[in-house]
Design a protein around this motif. Structure first.
Motif, PDB file in Angstrom:
ATOM      1  N   GLY A  53     -50.521   3.404  31.602  1.00 13.66           N
ATOM      2  CA  GLY A  53     -50.676   3.942  32.945  1.00 13.66           C
ATOM      3  C   GLY A  53     -49.859   5.184  33.191  1.00 13.66           C
ATOM      4  O   GLY A  53     -49.251   5.757  32.287  1.00 13.66           O
ATOM      5  N   SER A  54     -49.824   5.604  34.442  1.00 13.46           N
ATOM      6  CA  SER A  54     -49.252   6.889  34.810  1.00 13.46           C
ATOM      7  C   SER A  54     -47.733   6.947  34.732  1.00 13.46           C
ATOM      8  O   SER A  54     -47.152   8.027  34.829  1.00 13.46           O
ATOM      9  CB  SER A  54     -49.709   7.273  36.225  1.00 13.46           C
ATOM     10  OG  SER A  54     -49.356   6.259  37.152  1.00 13.46           O
ATOM     11  N   ASP A  91     -50.546   0.402  36.013  1.00  9.24           N
ATOM     12  CA  ASP A  91     -50.372   1.053  37.304  1.00  9.24           C
ATOM     13  C   ASP A  91     -51.405   0.516  38.284  1.00  9.24           C
ATOM     14  O   ASP A  91     -52.144  -0.423  37.967  1.00  9.24           O
ATOM     15  CB  ASP A  91     -50.461   2.576  37.174  1.00  9.24           C
ATOM     16  CG  ASP A  91     -51.754   3.058  36.528  1.00  9.24           C
ATOM     17  OD1 ASP A  91     -52.766   2.326  36.589  1.00  9.24           O
ATOM     18  OD2 ASP A  91     -51.760   4.168  35.963  1.00  9.24           O
ATOM     19  N   ASP A  93     -54.044   1.699  39.120  1.00  6.65           N
ATOM     20  CA  ASP A  93     -55.406   2.020  38.696  1.00  6.65           C
ATOM     21  C   ASP A  93     -55.915   1.030  37.646  1.00  6.65           C
ATOM     22  O   ASP A  93     -56.966   0.410  37.812  1.00  6.65           O
ATOM     23  CB  ASP A  93     -55.456   3.449  38.156  1.00  6.65           C
ATOM     24  CG  ASP A  93     -56.872   3.946  37.933  1.00  6.65           C
ATOM     25  OD1 ASP A  93     -57.775   3.491  38.658  1.00  6.65           O
ATOM     26  OD2 ASP A  93     -57.075   4.782  37.038  1.00  6.65           O
ATOM     27  N   ASN A  94     -55.127   0.842  36.556  1.00  9.60           N
ATOM     28  CA  ASN A  94     -55.620  -0.072  35.509  1.00  9.60           C
ATOM     29  C   ASN A  94     -55.251  -1.533  35.751  1.00  9.60           C
ATOM     30  O   ASN A  94     -55.798  -2.438  35.129  1.00  9.60           O
ATOM     31  CB  ASN A  94     -55.155   0.375  34.118  1.00  9.60           C
ATOM     32  CG  ASN A  94     -53.667   0.220  33.880  1.00  9.60           C
ATOM     33  OD1 ASN A  94     -52.982  -0.593  34.492  1.00  9.60           O
ATOM     34  ND2 ASN A  94     -53.136   1.021  32.954  1.00  9.60           N
ATOM     35  N   LYS A  95     -54.271  -1.789  36.641  1.00 10.12           N
ATOM     36  CA  LYS A  95     -53.936  -3.143  37.108  1.00 10.12           C
ATOM     37  C   LYS A  95     -53.606  -4.135  35.980  1.00 10.12           C
ATOM     38  O   LYS A  95     -53.972  -5.308  36.039  1.00 10.12           O
ATOM     39  CB  LYS A  95     -55.067  -3.700  37.969  1.00 10.12           C
ATOM     40  CG  LYS A  95     -55.285  -2.948  39.277  1.00 10.12           C
ATOM     41  CD  LYS A  95     -56.394  -3.576  40.098  1.00 10.12           C
ATOM     42  CE  LYS A  95     -56.486  -2.960  41.484  1.00 10.12           C
ATOM     43  NZ  LYS A  95     -56.734  -1.509  41.477  1.00 10.12           N
ATOM     44  N   ASP A 187     -49.412   6.610  48.076  1.00  9.64           N
ATOM     45  CA  ASP A 187     -49.074   5.196  47.906  1.00  9.64           C
ATOM     46  C   ASP A 187     -47.698   4.985  48.516  1.00  9.64           C
ATOM     47  O   ASP A 187     -47.121   5.887  49.134  1.00  9.64           O
ATOM     48  CB  ASP A 187     -49.130   4.775  46.435  1.00  9.64           C
ATOM     49  CG  ASP A 187     -47.959   5.274  45.604  1.00  9.64           C
ATOM     50  OD1 ASP A 187     -47.207   6.167  46.076  1.00  9.64           O
ATOM     51  OD2 ASP A 187     -47.786   4.781  44.476  1.00  9.64           O
ATOM     52  N   ASN A 215     -55.136  10.447  45.792  1.00 11.08           N
ATOM     53  CA  ASN A 215     -55.158   9.004  45.569  1.00 11.08           C
ATOM     54  C   ASN A 215     -54.987   8.651  44.096  1.00 11.08           C
ATOM     55  O   ASN A 215     -55.325   9.448  43.203  1.00 11.08           O
ATOM     56  CB  ASN A 215     -56.471   8.406  46.083  1.00 11.08           C
ATOM     57  CG  ASN A 215     -56.620   8.550  47.581  1.00 11.08           C
ATOM     58  OD1 ASN A 215     -55.673   8.306  48.333  1.00 11.08           O
ATOM     59  ND2 ASN A 215     -57.801   8.961  48.034  1.00 11.08           N
ATOM     60  N   ALA A 216     -54.456   7.467  43.839  1.00  9.51           N
ATOM     61  CA  ALA A 216     -54.321   6.994  42.465  1.00  9.51           C
ATOM     62  C   ALA A 216     -55.674   7.018  41.779  1.00  9.51           C
ATOM     63  O   ALA A 216     -56.680   6.605  42.353  1.00  9.51           O
ATOM     64  CB  ALA A 216     -53.751   5.571  42.453  1.00  9.51           C
ATOM     65  N   GLY A 217     -55.705   7.520  40.551  1.00 13.76           N
ATOM     66  CA  GLY A 217     -56.945   7.604  39.803  1.00 13.76           C
ATOM     67  C   GLY A 217     -57.616   8.960  39.898  1.00 13.76           C
ATOM     68  O   GLY A 217     -58.526   9.256  39.109  1.00 13.76           O
ATOM     69  N   ASP A 218     -57.196   9.800  40.846  1.00 15.68           N
ATOM     70  CA  ASP A 218     -57.767  11.146  40.948  1.00 15.68           C
ATOM     71  C   ASP A 218     -57.413  11.954  39.700  1.00 15.68           C
ATOM     72  O   ASP A 218     -56.319  11.824  39.151  1.00 15.68           O
ATOM     73  CB  ASP A 218     -57.229  11.875  42.181  1.00 15.68           C
ATOM     74  CG  ASP A 218     -57.804  11.348  43.477  1.00 15.68           C
ATOM     75  OD1 ASP A 218     -58.688  10.471  43.420  1.00 15.68           O
ATOM     76  OD2 ASP A 218     -57.357  11.791  44.549  1.00 15.68           O
ATOM     77  N   THR A 219     -58.343  12.785  39.280  1.00 16.56           N
ATOM     78  CA  THR A 219     -58.110  13.596  38.075  1.00 16.56           C
ATOM     79  C   THR A 219     -58.171  15.098  38.350  1.00 16.56           C
ATOM     80  O   THR A 219     -57.797  15.898  37.498  1.00 16.56           O
ATOM     81  CB  THR A 219     -59.152  13.249  36.989  1.00 16.56           C
ATOM     82  OG1 THR A 219     -60.465  13.446  37.510  1.00 16.56           O
ATOM     83  CG2 THR A 219     -58.979  11.809  36.529  1.00 16.56           C
TER      84      THR A 219
END
Length: 410
Positions: A53-54, A91, A93-95, A187, A215-219
């Protein structure tokens, strides 16, 4: 849990937060080796730290800190041993934590160390504390945890972002910036630090002219960067995680000078060649005092001996080490590995009225003699308030060189 007041001041990059301290009473009984538990305790520790994750760059130093603490506790042979099970938080996003946390709880862990991300901890704190397991984070900085309804089972060895934000806002103003643009993760961590930094910067006479979230997951971050650069701020603060690898090149491409960019603990990494542009001159903040050469050598040697690559940095290694040492000392003093029992002694083993000690072996010896102790950690002088927050902390200031690696400057 009621809110508490904290008063902090930034001076030359070092901030010490003082708060009213409600220490939890309690000390071990007995006066010699006989005061040790009739049977040695086994403290089962599970980690929920970022292997993916990040925030994955923080995983190695945090796990290395846990590993060294466990090794030194077990070597002390003081009536308690630590058994660590390492798990991935991932994170938001991937949980990965959704798999890790239930496995750890089902295995009967007494303590969970993690997560690094405040936003991730928020997603499982109720599950952990609701099970009667103590949770201690080495890196959660969201102010929200101060008043969380956690049955006294959530603790942290990292300070609230009310402190980091104050230091960062003052640093930017002291560097001569009158206007500031902020890009931040939407967040618990990002919004809390953005608010604290803005308040500090504007209290120092500056003005935040743009503040853009993602937001989390934005690229992609083109719209946020365009909106900030359009205001031509004197400085830009990036409150991000690994997304900085995408944001930094975009800022430089837009003509923004790297020396006017400010980072935070969530993205302060030894980038080196992993970053395709130079950020020489950029500055950042990171909670934690100056780690001794002895500690960094010990933690790295132990980590490498376990088959891992040498550490590139030591972010939150001290806080992770202290988290395990404190919980083990509290368990030894309680004569129990039950989460509630450990929590009842967290304040007493770090209280200012006990005898000062700086290693697990020395502290444990004092406990086994029936003496009150005051463990002084490698990350800071650890003292907890009634909310489980550290009342004293140091924020370091760092700057990037031509190799895209940072060094401490204050």
């Amino acid at each position: 849990m009621s809110a508490f007041s904290r008063r902090s001041r930034a001076l030359s990059g070092i901030a010490i937060a003082a708060a009213s301290v409600l220490m939890l009473a309690g000390c071990a009984s007995g006066s010699n080796e006989a005061s040790k538990p009739s049977e040695d305790l086994t403290l089962k520790v599970g980690t929920v730290l970022p292997q993916t994750g990040s925030l994955a760059f923080l995983g190695p130093p945090e796990e290395a800190g846990v590993s060294l603490a466990a090794a030194e506790i077990n070597e002390a042979n003081a009536g308690i041993t630590v058994d660590v099970t390492y798990g991935d938080s991932g994170d938001a996003d991937n949980k990965a934590f959704e798999t890790t946390v239930p496995k750890l709880l089902d295995s009967g862990v007494n303590v969970i160390v993690g997560a690094a991300s405040s936003g991730v901890s928020k997603l499982f704190i109720d599950q952990v504390t609701g099970a009667g397991v103590l949770q201690i984070s080495p890196a959660n900085t969201s102010p929200d945890f101060t008043t969380w309804d956690d049955n006294n089972l959530y603790w942290r060895t990292a300070p609230s972002d009310l402190l980091q934000g104050e230091v960062l806002g003052n640093l930017i103003a002291e560097d001569g910036a009158a206007t500031l643009g902020i890009i931040y993760l939407n967040d618990a961590y990002g919004t809390g630090l953005e608010k604290a930094t803005k308040a500090s910067f504007e209290a120092a006479g500056g003005k935040v002219v743009a503040s853009e979230s993602y937001n989390a997951g934005d690229t992609t971050f083109d719209s946020q960067i365009a909106a900030i650069v359009a205001q031509n701020p004197d400085a830009i603060e990036a409150i991000t995680f690994d997304e900085f690898k995408t944001i930094a090149p975009a800022l430089v491409a837009a003509g923004y000078p790297a020396e006017k960019i400010y980072l935070v603990d969530g993205n302060l990494a030894q980038y080196g060649a992993d970053l395709p542009v130079s950020i020489e001159g950029a500055k950042g903040t990171l909670p934690g005092g100056v780690l001794s050469d002895d500690f960094t050598t010990r933690v790295n040697d132990n980590w490498v001996a376990e088959g891992n690559e040498a550490l590139e940095d030591f972010s939150y290694a001290g806080e992770s080490y202290d988290a395990v040492i404190v919980t083990a000392l509290a368990a030894l003093q309680a004569g129990s590995t039950n989460g509630v029992d450990i929590a009842a002694e967290m304040g007493s083993v770090t209280g200012p009225d006990g005898e000062m000690c700086t290693t697990f072996a020395d502290c444990a010896a004092l406990i086994n003699e029936g003496k009150a102790i005051n463990y002084d950690g490698v990350s800071s002088q650890i003292e907890f308030d009634a909310a489980g927050d550290p009342t004293k902390a140091v924020i370091g200031i760092y700057q990037y060189g031509a190799d895209n690696k940072y060094t401490r400057i204050d």
